[in-house]
Enzyme design. Structure first.
Site, PDB file in Angstrom:
ATOM      1  N   HIS A  29     -18.978 -71.127  98.666  1.00  0.00           N
ATOM      2  CA  HIS A  29     -17.631 -71.267  99.779  1.00  0.00           C
ATOM      3  C   HIS A  29     -18.304 -72.644 100.685  1.00  0.00           C
ATOM      4  O   HIS A  29     -17.627 -73.421 101.146  1.00  0.00           O
ATOM      5  CB  HIS A  29     -17.937 -70.489 101.371  1.00  0.00           C
ATOM      6  N   LYS A  78     -15.047 -53.426 108.756  1.00  0.00           N
ATOM      7  CA  LYS A  78     -14.964 -53.290 107.717  1.00  0.00           C
ATOM      8  C   LYS A  78     -17.062 -53.677 107.609  1.00  0.00           C
ATOM      9  O   LYS A  78     -17.602 -54.223 108.303  1.00  0.00           O
ATOM     10  CB  LYS A  78     -15.317 -55.072 107.486  1.00  0.00           C
ATOM     11  N   ARG A 121     -11.569 -68.533  92.656  1.00  0.00           N
ATOM     12  CA  ARG A 121     -12.293 -68.157  91.720  1.00  0.00           C
ATOM     13  C   ARG A 121     -11.600 -68.046  89.935  1.00  0.00           C
ATOM     14  O   ARG A 121     -11.218 -68.499  89.379  1.00  0.00           O
ATOM     15  CB  ARG A 121     -13.396 -66.765  91.829  1.00  0.00           C
ATOM     16  N   SER A 142     -20.206 -63.715  98.174  1.00  0.00           N
ATOM     17  CA  SER A 142     -20.931 -62.894  99.085  1.00  0.00           C
ATOM     18  C   SER A 142     -22.229 -61.714  97.764  1.00  0.00           C
ATOM     19  O   SER A 142     -23.018 -61.392  98.546  1.00  0.00           O
ATOM     20  CB  SER A 142     -20.317 -62.559  99.996  1.00  0.00           C
TER      21      SER A 142
END
Ligand code: ADP
Length: 162
Positions: free
Chosen positions: A17, A41, A90, A128
């Site tokens: 990030h 979430k 990615r 993450s």
């Protein structure tokens, strides 16, 4: 003045990030890192913790600010008086996901432009969730996260929040 919003969960911010933030800060006049506050979430870090960790990480980059937001990303982007979003990508599954969100956002507001920045090859394996998984088993994540996050992960130990 080109202002761009970089929205995400950032649970927690990683070096991947950070690389996107640094590159965006060289392209745009102003970058707002926007941490989504979604109570549905499950996250390891609270929204305040996530914002604070990013603030600490980017404190030396003068044209980057950090805030949280709730609700639709397009509404937040409009409130910030811009129409530009950046996201990172990615691999091909990121691409498909990002394309769906970008298309959805332009259906909601056809003035919104989403730009993708390709992950730097040194960071393209970092996520993450991978960082949290390694940390949960006491693995070394120092190569993958900025130092404030490393300290916070150690303090957090292996307990998931919520
Ligand atoms: P999300 O917002 O989808 O929950 P994240 O908060 O992890 O996901 O990521 C925010 C954005 O940063 C997404 O566009 C994601 O593809 C991108 N991103 C995540 N990790 C990296 C990385 N290592 N390199 C480049 N971009 C990344």
């Amino acid at each position: 003045m080109k202002k761009v919003i970089y929205p995400g969960s950032f649970d927690p911010i990683t070096n991947g990030h950070l690389n996107i933030i640094k590159r965006a800060s060289q392209i745009f006049d102003e970058v707002v890192v926007a941490v989504g506050n979604n109570p549905d979430k499950k996250t390891l870090f609270s929204v305040t913790e996530r914002v604070d960790l990013i603030k600490e990480t980017v404190k030396d980059i003068s044209n980057v600010t950090v805030t949280d937001y709730s609700g639709l990303t397009v509404n937040f982007v409009r409130k910030q008086r811009t129409n530009l979003i950046i996201r990172g990508t990615r691999d091909s599954s990121d691409f498909v996901f990002e394309k769906e969100i970008a298309n959805l956002n332009s259906l909601l507001d056809d003035q919104i432009e989403t730009m993708l920045i390709f992950a730097n090859k040194d960071y393209e394996l970092i996520s993450s969730s991978m960082v949290k998984e390694i940390n949960r088993f006491n693995g070394d994540v120092s190569k993958f996260v900025p130092s404030p996050v490393l300290a916070a992960l150690k303090a957090k130990g292996s307990h998931e929040k919520n």
